[in-house]
Design an enzyme around this catalytic site. Structure first.
Site, PDB file in Angstrom:
ATOM      1  N   PHE A   1     -48.336  -7.347 -24.691  1.00 25.59           N
ATOM      2  CA  PHE A   1     -47.673  -6.453 -23.732  1.00 25.59           C
ATOM      3  C   PHE A   1     -47.456  -7.107 -22.363  1.00 25.59           C
ATOM      4  O   PHE A   1     -47.320  -6.410 -21.354  1.00 25.59           O
ATOM      5  CB  PHE A   1     -48.458  -5.139 -23.584  1.00 25.59           C
ATOM      6  CG  PHE A   1     -48.708  -4.462 -24.901  1.00 25.59           C
ATOM      7  CD1 PHE A   1     -47.660  -3.933 -25.625  1.00 25.59           C
ATOM      8  CD2 PHE A   1     -49.991  -4.389 -25.436  1.00 25.59           C
ATOM      9  CE1 PHE A   1     -47.875  -3.329 -26.863  1.00 25.59           C
ATOM     10  CE2 PHE A   1     -50.214  -3.788 -26.678  1.00 25.59           C
ATOM     11  CZ  PHE A   1     -49.165  -3.259 -27.390  1.00 25.59           C
TER      12      PHE A   1
ATOM     13  N   GLU B   1     -49.180 -13.337 -21.221  1.00 27.60           N
ATOM     14  CA  GLU B   1     -48.119 -14.312 -20.916  1.00 27.60           C
ATOM     15  C   GLU B   1     -48.730 -15.439 -20.084  1.00 27.60           C
ATOM     16  O   GLU B   1     -48.523 -16.602 -20.362  1.00 27.60           O
ATOM     17  CB  GLU B   1     -46.956 -13.651 -20.173  1.00 27.60           C
ATOM     18  CG  GLU B   1     -45.815 -14.637 -19.913  1.00 27.60           C
ATOM     19  CD  GLU B   1     -44.567 -14.032 -19.313  1.00 27.60           C
ATOM     20  OE1 GLU B   1     -44.341 -12.820 -19.443  1.00 27.60           O
ATOM     21  OE2 GLU B   1     -43.792 -14.794 -18.698  1.00 27.60           O
TER      22      GLU B   1
ATOM     23  N   ARG C   1     -37.396  -9.283 -10.834  1.00 31.78           N
ATOM     24  CA  ARG C   1     -36.838  -8.329 -11.807  1.00 31.78           C
ATOM     25  C   ARG C   1     -36.800  -6.912 -11.229  1.00 31.78           C
ATOM     26  O   ARG C   1     -35.940  -6.111 -11.587  1.00 31.78           O
ATOM     27  CB  ARG C   1     -37.568  -8.368 -13.150  1.00 31.78           C
ATOM     28  CG  ARG C   1     -36.762  -7.692 -14.264  1.00 31.78           C
ATOM     29  CD  ARG C   1     -37.420  -7.797 -15.621  1.00 31.78           C
ATOM     30  NE  ARG C   1     -37.045  -8.966 -16.393  1.00 31.78           N
ATOM     31  CZ  ARG C   1     -35.933  -9.075 -17.127  1.00 31.78           C
ATOM     32  NH1 ARG C   1     -35.069  -8.083 -17.192  1.00 31.78           N
ATOM     33  NH2 ARG C   1     -35.681 -10.173 -17.805  1.00 31.78           N
TER      34      ARG C   1
ATOM     35  N   PHE D   1     -41.750  -5.732 -16.844  1.00 29.61           N
ATOM     36  CA  PHE D   1     -41.811  -6.861 -15.927  1.00 29.61           C
ATOM     37  C   PHE D   1     -41.251  -6.529 -14.539  1.00 29.61           C
ATOM     38  O   PHE D   1     -40.399  -7.217 -14.020  1.00 29.61           O
ATOM     39  CB  PHE D   1     -41.025  -8.022 -16.555  1.00 29.61           C
ATOM     40  CG  PHE D   1     -41.464  -9.402 -16.129  1.00 29.61           C
ATOM     41  CD1 PHE D   1     -42.671  -9.947 -16.557  1.00 29.61           C
ATOM     42  CD2 PHE D   1     -40.653 -10.183 -15.308  1.00 29.61           C
ATOM     43  CE1 PHE D   1     -43.051 -11.235 -16.183  1.00 29.61           C
ATOM     44  CE2 PHE D   1     -41.032 -11.479 -14.930  1.00 29.61           C
ATOM     45  CZ  PHE D   1     -42.234 -11.994 -15.366  1.00 29.61           C
TER      46      PHE D   1
ATOM     47  N   ALA E   1     -39.916 -11.212 -22.102  1.00 26.79           N
ATOM     48  CA  ALA E   1     -38.570 -10.846 -21.655  1.00 26.79           C
ATOM     49  C   ALA E   1     -37.733 -10.202 -22.765  1.00 26.79           C
ATOM     50  O   ALA E   1     -36.507 -10.136 -22.658  1.00 26.79           O
ATOM     51  CB  ALA E   1     -37.845 -12.060 -21.061  1.00 26.79           C
TER      52      ALA E   1
ATOM     53  N   GLU F   1     -38.846  -4.247 -24.520  1.00 22.45           N
ATOM     54  CA  GLU F   1     -39.227  -3.596 -23.264  1.00 22.45           C
ATOM     55  C   GLU F   1     -38.387  -2.383 -22.857  1.00 22.45           C
ATOM     56  O   GLU F   1     -38.948  -1.414 -22.322  1.00 22.45           O
ATOM     57  CB  GLU F   1     -39.173  -4.619 -22.118  1.00 22.45           C
ATOM     58  CG  GLU F   1     -40.152  -5.746 -22.250  1.00 22.45           C
ATOM     59  CD  GLU F   1     -39.832  -6.867 -21.275  1.00 22.45           C
ATOM     60  OE1 GLU F   1     -38.869  -7.612 -21.526  1.00 22.45           O
ATOM     61  OE2 GLU F   1     -40.521  -6.981 -20.263  1.00 22.45           O
TER      62      GLU F   1
HETATM   63  N1  MTE Z   1     -44.931  -4.596 -29.384  1.00 23.13           N
HETATM   64  C1  MTE Z   1     -46.183  -4.730 -29.853  1.00 23.13           C
HETATM   65  N2  MTE Z   1     -46.509  -4.083 -30.987  1.00 23.13           N
HETATM   66  N3  MTE Z   1     -47.115  -5.487 -29.211  1.00 23.13           N
HETATM   67  C2  MTE Z   1     -46.828  -6.142 -28.038  1.00 23.13           C
HETATM   68  O1  MTE Z   1     -47.692  -6.823 -27.477  1.00 23.13           O
HETATM   69  N4  MTE Z   1     -45.113  -6.608 -26.314  1.00 23.13           N
HETATM   70  C3  MTE Z   1     -43.909  -6.115 -25.668  1.00 23.13           C
HETATM   71  C4  MTE Z   1     -42.802  -5.877 -26.699  1.00 23.13           C
HETATM   72  N5  MTE Z   1     -43.297  -5.111 -27.801  1.00 23.13           N
HETATM   73  C5  MTE Z   1     -45.512  -6.006 -27.495  1.00 23.13           C
HETATM   74  C6  MTE Z   1     -44.580  -5.232 -28.239  1.00 23.13           C
HETATM   75  C7  MTE Z   1     -43.393  -7.011 -24.631  1.00 23.13           C
HETATM   76  S1  MTE Z   1     -44.076  -6.952 -23.100  1.00 23.13           S
HETATM   77  C8  MTE Z   1     -42.350  -7.849 -24.866  1.00 23.13           C
HETATM   78  S2  MTE Z   1     -41.703  -8.824 -23.643  1.00 23.13           S
HETATM   79  C9  MTE Z   1     -41.731  -7.967 -26.189  1.00 23.13           C
HETATM   80  O2  MTE Z   1     -42.372  -7.152 -27.155  1.00 23.13           O
HETATM   81  C10 MTE Z   1     -41.806  -9.433 -26.609  1.00 23.13           C
HETATM   82  O3  MTE Z   1     -41.362  -9.653 -27.886  1.00 23.13           O
HETATM   83  P1  MTE Z   1     -39.800  -9.820 -28.251  1.00 23.13           P
HETATM   84  O4  MTE Z   1     -39.237 -10.741 -27.237  1.00 23.13           O
HETATM   85  O5  MTE Z   1     -39.851 -10.371 -29.609  1.00 23.13           O
HETATM   86  O6  MTE Z   1     -39.208  -8.447 -28.162  1.00 23.13           O
HETATM   87  N1  HPA Z   2     -39.415 -11.566 -18.170  1.00 25.11           N
HETATM   88  C1  HPA Z   2     -40.617 -11.725 -18.730  1.00 25.11           C
HETATM   89  N2  HPA Z   2     -41.381 -12.746 -18.526  1.00 25.11           N
HETATM   90  C2  HPA Z   2     -40.944 -13.691 -17.694  1.00 25.11           C
HETATM   91  C3  HPA Z   2     -39.712 -13.595 -17.065  1.00 25.11           C
HETATM   92  C4  HPA Z   2     -38.891 -12.464 -17.324  1.00 25.11           C
HETATM   93  O1  HPA Z   2     -37.787 -12.291 -16.804  1.00 25.11           O
HETATM   94  N3  HPA Z   2     -39.570 -14.665 -16.290  1.00 25.11           N
HETATM   95  C5  HPA Z   2     -40.698 -15.389 -16.443  1.00 25.11           C
HETATM   96  N4  HPA Z   2     -41.526 -14.812 -17.291  1.00 25.11           N
HETATM   97 MO1  MOS Z   3     -43.179  -8.915 -21.774  1.00 19.19          MO
HETATM   98  S1  MOS Z   3     -43.858  -8.112 -19.996  1.00 19.19           S
HETATM   99  O1  MOS Z   3     -41.943  -9.873 -20.950  1.00 19.19           O
HETATM  100  O2  MOS Z   3     -44.446 -10.021 -22.096  1.00 19.19           O
END
Ligand code: MTE
Ligand code: HPA
Ligand code: MOS
Length: 749
Positions: A222, A226, A304, A338, A503, A706
């Protein structure tokens, strides 16, 4: 296609860091952290702790062979504190012992003397004292000063949105193992394997190629993993470097809650100006971000916030500024959205305030300003393929808002102690890392000689099912069944220089790389197949494990083509790289085209407030969401449902509390309330908007991780409406989360 992890998840067979079979000489680490939020370290006495039998060594900054520095964007964060501590929970030392219990016993025996310094816990206080992480950022469009002069209505106000604990089920942790020649292999629960590798190398004073990071999967991230998965892996690695034995460190929940940063609380001030037709002509906003004691990702998150300050509205004159305020809290960090959600809460508050003052429905102002095709965002990007009004109008029609409003009014007229409220929440969220250079990814595909396929990418599986999507891309492109494809762990020796999984862009970036690699392999196999079938290469098609020559009407199995390719010495592996085209951003001008595309949607939220108790229930959340052409609707709807619950939790019940001394008071799940099945929305309806999708999205399936979190903001404004129905004199407050205590006060003020 169902999530490929569902079978092992349900059977409890999925592997996380703490499930890896440990080597028998494994040692266990534990952090000793600061018991004060700000001060000078006068002395630390480790003697009693070191004397405990089974304690191998206690590491401090003095033991570091490279640099005592883990800052990602700004080099302002030591791994272990030197002479000063800047937040309660800041790591000072790392105890390595034969067992976890011994390490814990030793930790209790460390004595520390700290000369306390003044503690800042709020962003406002930090700003007053000039305590900042870096210089402020600001975006401008048009001329707000001139525009406000022409406005019919101008309103000003303040808002506050609190932080949020990530509460990933799997706490932070890492397991580091010594390999030969000083090489170290680390299994880490991180969203950013390359960041971990880079920082480990920096702190150890070795080259990056000596460090291998492997990520199996995360029990949730979540955003909390990161950047903040890094220190624990680094600590374990420092110990491995010197002790030459495996070291494991898994944080327990209390330590994790205390030592890690959370979503940033924001204190904001706005001024909004409207003309007689309810068009928002000018918007002026100042965001004070509570960044905590070090930069971490705060500057990127602040950026952001500016990108999403106007949410789904076109406003011709915008002036926005964000200050990253340095406080004595653990460095706050990435959290789903974010910084975007914090920005959107303020504009929605400003609109609610304006509507209340004008005595009209908030919806009318929202509706009059929704983004349309070719509108400019304050950062210069022109909105194209805009689906905002489409989601809005579809929601109103499909969910029969008129009827819902009528029922709500009737309910409120008939009931004194219960009141209902409704809100509409539009979302517009930009997809891409706002930092353009981060938008690239690689994939490495092996076709083994029996026809089975292994896929490696830079994507980290953390529950969002990115591995399932990667598998779908590979199997679809190669025309083979999903069971022939395996997703490998995310490993820095197979796929290097990765951007973090963040992201919401992971499936797009890594998926495009998988697509490219598979297409390249297919081109080579086509030559082999054409030869085998004695057919025209133009007619070769891969489908359902068969390779067809369509015109010639002959075919051969996938396995036979692969076997023939092997004999002909054709390369059966491919490494592909994808970088998002078009996007760019000029930081000096604060203008550009930072996003590949935007995701749109609208949520209608209905709540019932118990006006005797101040408690509330979310009756229903009805959403029209722009998935593009979803490649896996089951997974994508799961993401919307999860993000929604998380967003509602942030806006209503999750209350982070720090004392004036900087100590985390909501330091356990007895004092920090997250949504459970009883507090979840009684009904969630999601209509996927039918659109053509976007070419920049993987298989036209838009990013989904997100954006839906921000539907949760609707819950705040629906509760506010219900309060208003009970207490018409209520002066609106914009101070989230809307806990029952606050609701009760607002009902009777
Ligand atoms: N979904 C689950 N089940 N667990 C997670 O930790 N992280 C969220 C989202 N969905 C998360 C989640 C966040 S903060 C992001 S940025 C995106 O998943 C990242 O994965 P993606 O880029 O494949 O969508
Ligand atoms: N989103 C999420 N994580 C990040 C970003 C962003 O735009 N830039 C750097 N880390
Ligand atoms: Mo999601 S806050 O960009 O890991």
């Amino acid at each position: 296609m169902k999530n490929i992890d569902s079978y092992t998840h349900l059977r409890g067979e999925s592997l996380f860091v703490d499930d890896i079979i440990t080597r028998q000489d494994t040692l266990y680490g534990l952090v000793f952290d600061s018991p004060k939020a700000h001060g000078k370290i006068i002395s630390v006495n480790y003697a009693n702790a070191e004397a405990v039998e089974g304690v191998i060594k206690i590491f401090t900054y003095k033991d570091i062979l490279g640099k005592n520095q883990i800052g990602g964007i700004i080099a302002d964060e030591p791994l272990w504190a030197e002479d000063e501590v800047h937040f309660w929970g800041q790591p000072i030392a790392f105890i390595v012992a034969e067992t976890k219990a011994i390490a814990k016993k030793a930790r209790a025996l460390i004595e520390i003397e700290i000369e306390e310094l003044p503690v800042i816990t709020t962003a406002r206080e930090a700003k007053e004292k000039g305590s900042f992480i870096n210089a402020p950022r600001s975006f401008h469009l048009g001329n707000t000063n001139e525009a406000f002069e022409k406005c019919e209505h101008v309103f000003e106000g303040k808002t506050f949105s609190n932080g949020q604990e990530h509460l990933y089920l799997e706490t932070q942790g890492a397991y580091a193992i010594p390999m030969e020649n000083g090489n170290i292999k680390i299994t880490s629960s991180t969203q950013g394997p390359t960041s971990v590798q880079k920082i480990v190398a920096q702190v150890l004073g070795v080259a990056m190629h000596k460090i291998e990071i492997d990520v199996i999967r995360l029990g949730g991230g979540f955003g909390g993993k990161e950047d903040q998965a890094t220190p624990w892996a680094v600590m374990a690695a420092v110990a491995v470097q010197q002790l030459k034995k495996p070291v494991k460190y898994i944080l327990n929940r209390h330590d994790d809650l205390r030592m890690t940063g959370k979503r940033h609380p924001y204190d904001s001030t706005y001024k909004i100006g409207l003309d007689e037709h309810l068009k928002i002509i000018a918007y002026d906003v100042e965001f004070l971000q509570n960044s905590g004691a070090a930069a971490d990702l705060s500057p990127a998150i602040a950026e952001r916030t500016l990108f999403h300050a106007t949410n789904s509205y076109y406003i011709p004159n915008v002036s926005s500024i964000v200050h990253s305020c340095k406080t004595n809290l653990p460095p706050n960090t990435a959290f789903r959205g974010f910084g975007g959600p914090q920005g959107m809460f303020v504009i929605e508050s400003a609109i609610a305030k304006a509507a209340d003052a004008l005595g009209i429905d908030k919806r009318l102002i929202q509706e009059a300003n929704l983004l349309v095709e070719n509108d400019a965002f304050s950062y210069g990007q022109i909105a194209t393929k805009v689906e905002m009004e489409n989601t809005w109008n579809t929601a109103i029609k499909q969910f029969d808002l008129e009827k819902l409003e009528k029922e709500t009014a009737e309910f409120n007229a008939a009931n004194t102690n219960y009141k209902k409220g409704i809100s509409l929440m539009p979302i517009t969220f930009g997809i891409s890392f706002t930092n353009t250079p981060m938008n690239h990814a690689r994939a490495l595909i092996h076709i083994y000689q029996d026809g089975s396929v292994g896929v490696s990418t830079g994507a980290v599986e953390m529950g969002q099912s990115v591995n399932t999507k990667m598998l779908q891309v590979a199997s679809q492109t190669l025309g083979i069944s999903p069971d022939k494809v395996k997703l490998e762990t995310t490993n820095t020796t197979r796929v290097a220089n990765t951007s973090p999984t963040a992201a919401s862009a992971t499936a797009d970036l890594n998926g495009k790389a998988v697509l490219k690699a598979c297409n390249a392999l297919k081109e080579r196999l086509k030559v082999v197949a054409a030869n085998l079938l004695d057919a025209n290469i133009e007619h070769i098609v891969f489908k359902e494990d068969i390779v067809f020559a369509t015109k010639e009407e002959i075919f051969v199995s996938w396995e036979k083509v692969v076997a023939a390719a092997m004999l002909k010495r054709v390369a059966l592996s491919e490494n592909a790289h994808y970088a998002t085209p078009i996007i760019h951003f000029y930081k000096t001008k604060e203008k550009g085209h930072p996003f590949a595309y935007h995701v749109y949607g609208t949520a209608i939220t209905q709540v019932t407030v118990d006006c005797m108790r101040g408690t509330y229930e979310i009756d229903a959340v009805k959403i029209v969401h722009d998935f593009g052409k979803s490649m896996n609707l089951g997974i994508d709807i799961g993401q919307v449902e999860g993000a929604l619950a998380q967003g509602i939790g942030w806006m209503t019940m999750e209350e982070i509390a720090y004392g004036k001394d900087g100590r985390l008071q909501s330091n356990a799940l007895s004092t920090y309330k997250v949504p459970d099945i009883f507090s979840a929305a009684k009904k969630v309806a999601i209509i996927p908007l039918e659109t053509q999708g976007n070419d920049m999205a993987i298989l036209k399936s838009k990013a989904v991780g997100e954006p839906p979190l921000m539907y949760g903001i609707g819950a705040y404004f629906a509760i506010q409406q219900a309060i208003k129905a009970f207490n018409p004199k209520h002066k609106l407050q914009f101070h989230s989360p809307y806990t029952p205590e606050k609701v009760l006060m607002n009902l009777y003020e």
